[in-house]
Design an enzyme around this catalytic site. Sequence first.
Site, mmCIF file in Angstrom:
data_model
loop_
_atom_site.group_PDB
_atom_site.id
_atom_site.type_symbol
_atom_site.label_atom_id
_atom_site.label_comp_id
_atom_site.label_asym_id
_atom_site.label_seq_id
_atom_site.Cartn_x
_atom_site.Cartn_y
_atom_site.Cartn_z
ATOM 1 N N ASN A 113 20.635 -27.853 31.363
ATOM 2 C CA ASN A 113 19.945 -26.559 31.420
ATOM 3 C C ASN A 113 20.553 -25.767 32.577
ATOM 4 O OD1 ASN A 113 17.858 -24.760 30.398
ATOM 5 N ND2 ASN A 113 16.790 -25.105 32.324
ATOM 6 N N LYS A 114 20.061 -24.595 32.788
ATOM 7 C CA LYS A 114 20.604 -23.689 33.805
ATOM 8 C C LYS A 114 20.808 -24.387 35.149
ATOM 9 C CE LYS A 114 21.742 -20.423 33.427
ATOM 10 N NZ LYS A 114 23.196 -20.199 33.204
ATOM 11 N N ARG A 118 30.615 -19.489 24.150
ATOM 12 C CA ARG A 118 29.958 -20.213 25.245
ATOM 13 C C ARG A 118 29.909 -21.694 24.851
ATOM 14 N NH1 ARG A 118 24.996 -17.665 28.096
ATOM 15 N NH2 ARG A 118 25.889 -18.998 29.708
ATOM 16 N N ASP A 156 19.737 -26.472 27.098
ATOM 17 C CA ASP A 156 20.902 -25.995 26.335
ATOM 18 C C ASP A 156 21.490 -27.087 25.468
ATOM 19 O OD1 ASP A 156 20.725 -23.992 28.702
ATOM 20 O OD2 ASP A 156 21.954 -23.066 27.130
ATOM 21 N N ARG A 210 21.681 -13.924 25.704
ATOM 22 C CA ARG A 210 21.910 -15.237 26.304
ATOM 23 C C ARG A 210 20.658 -16.082 26.052
ATOM 24 N NH1 ARG A 210 17.614 -15.029 28.597
ATOM 25 N NH2 ARG A 210 18.150 -16.962 29.663
ATOM 26 N N GLY A 211 20.734 -17.370 26.432
ATOM 27 C CA GLY A 211 19.634 -18.289 26.100
ATOM 28 C C GLY A 211 20.024 -19.005 24.811
ATOM 29 N N ALA A 212 19.926 -20.342 24.842
ATOM 30 C CA ALA A 212 20.511 -21.144 23.754
ATOM 31 C C ALA A 212 20.070 -20.711 22.344
ATOM 32 C CB ALA A 212 20.213 -22.620 24.019
ATOM 33 N N GLN A 270 18.461 -14.893 36.200
ATOM 34 C CA GLN A 270 17.635 -14.817 34.979
ATOM 35 C C GLN A 270 16.147 -14.909 35.318
ATOM 36 O OE1 GLN A 270 20.367 -16.706 35.281
ATOM 37 N NE2 GLN A 270 21.454 -16.935 33.363
HETATM 38 O O1 MRU Z 1 23.290 -18.771 30.861
HETATM 39 P P1 MRU Z 1 22.040 -18.543 30.065
HETATM 40 O O2 MRU Z 1 21.201 -17.432 30.568
HETATM 41 O O3 MRU Z 1 22.351 -18.432 28.584
HETATM 42 O O4 MRU Z 1 21.226 -19.888 30.273
HETATM 43 C C1 MRU Z 1 19.968 -20.012 29.679
HETATM 44 C C2 MRU Z 1 19.282 -21.272 30.005
HETATM 45 O O5 MRU Z 1 19.767 -22.119 30.709
HETATM 46 C C3 MRU Z 1 17.974 -21.508 29.313
HETATM 47 O O6 MRU Z 1 17.101 -22.224 30.118
HETATM 48 C C4 MRU Z 1 18.245 -22.309 28.037
HETATM 49 O O7 MRU Z 1 19.265 -21.687 27.284
HETATM 50 C C5 MRU Z 1 17.054 -22.479 27.209
HETATM 51 S S1 MRU Z 1 16.558 -20.931 26.529
HETATM 52 C C6 MRU Z 1 15.164 -21.199 25.620
#
Ligand code: MRU
Length: 357
Positions: free
Chosen positions: A250-251, A90, A240, A47-49, A199
């Site tokens: 973002n999250k 996603r 994201d 996970r993470g963009a 996270q």
């Molecule tokens: O749902 P996730 O864990 O994929 O969400 C991740 C985030 O929101 C991060 O902050 C974002 O993707 C940036 S990662 C460098």
Amino acid sequence: MYVAQPIAWTEAGVVMLDQRRLPAEEISYTYTDYRDVAKAIREMVIRGAPAIGVAAAMGVALAARHSPAKSVAELRAEMPAIYDLLAKTRPTAVDLFWALERMDRKFNELLSANADLDTIRREMVAEAKLVHLEKKATDEAIGRFGAAFMPKEGLVMTQCNAGALATAGIGTALGVIRVAVEQGKNLHVLVPETRPYLQGARLTAWELLKGGIPLTLITDNMVGHFLKTAQVKAIVTGADRIAANGDTANKIGTYQIAVLAKENNVPFYIAAPISTFDLAIPDGDSIPIEERSAEEVTHIQGVRIAPDVPAAHPAFDVTPARYIAGIITERGVAHAPYAEALRDLATTPRPALSTAH
Ligand code: MRU
């Protein structure tokens, strides 16, 4: 300093660290089928963009490598379904679509050059590896630009996990903090746990601990208290998707942190690669927000903590550009007014990022 490796291309297949099991266990899987890579993205093994983008690129490469196609025409006929399955994993992180477009561009270049099937299989793998290498170089450049905005010493805050686990490099927001610490800045990181998927508590706390960077874990509802009372000097989070006017998804929880930051005069920065820009959409209202299962709210790690009631789980929120002090990218830092600044960064000729490792 320790850098987590969430994903790697190996001769045996794509190896992924299962982020759902961290910090309790460090378990990796090896995937040879792109359908399993799609499932791994959907189910948050990775996970993470930016890391999702790397995984998608490697998924396409796996598909090309292992396709039963006997001709270039047969492989070409398979590609749309492959992109489609990976694209539906996603919806919010634009890096996913960026990576798929890039792999498609490479495929079309190879078709135009009349490459044979073996060459296409090989070159698609090489392109996915290059995407990964470039992400690493991108993070390092973001870290160098961003470190200048970190204080010499004291408290900083982040949200979610925008570290190595989320990018397959050194991280974006955590990359900024990491480079600042390597430069000798004496930082202590406040880490909100980031309900419901945790996270912050599970991944950011684990990465900072392994990297030897001091931290204090807090619950999400402590953010206002600490911003008011604890002399937090800067906040840096990942992104994201960034719309043309600078509004940033973002999250979930990032928006309230940014508003509270403004109220308490704490600068709030976004650190993200240019592949996170979506300049085709005018503002944050057009960003699709992923709705994840209610069970991730009513349960923690499989244990029910609420009665059987309806629960909502938007996985992201949008922070309006007016709350953002700067958007730190691999090509420099954008400040308001963002429309112009983001367009300039996106169209700056690509500097030669060093991908030598
Ligand atoms: O749902 P996730 O864990 O994929 O969400 C991740 C985030 O929101 C991060 O902050 C974002 O993707 C940036 S990662 C460098």
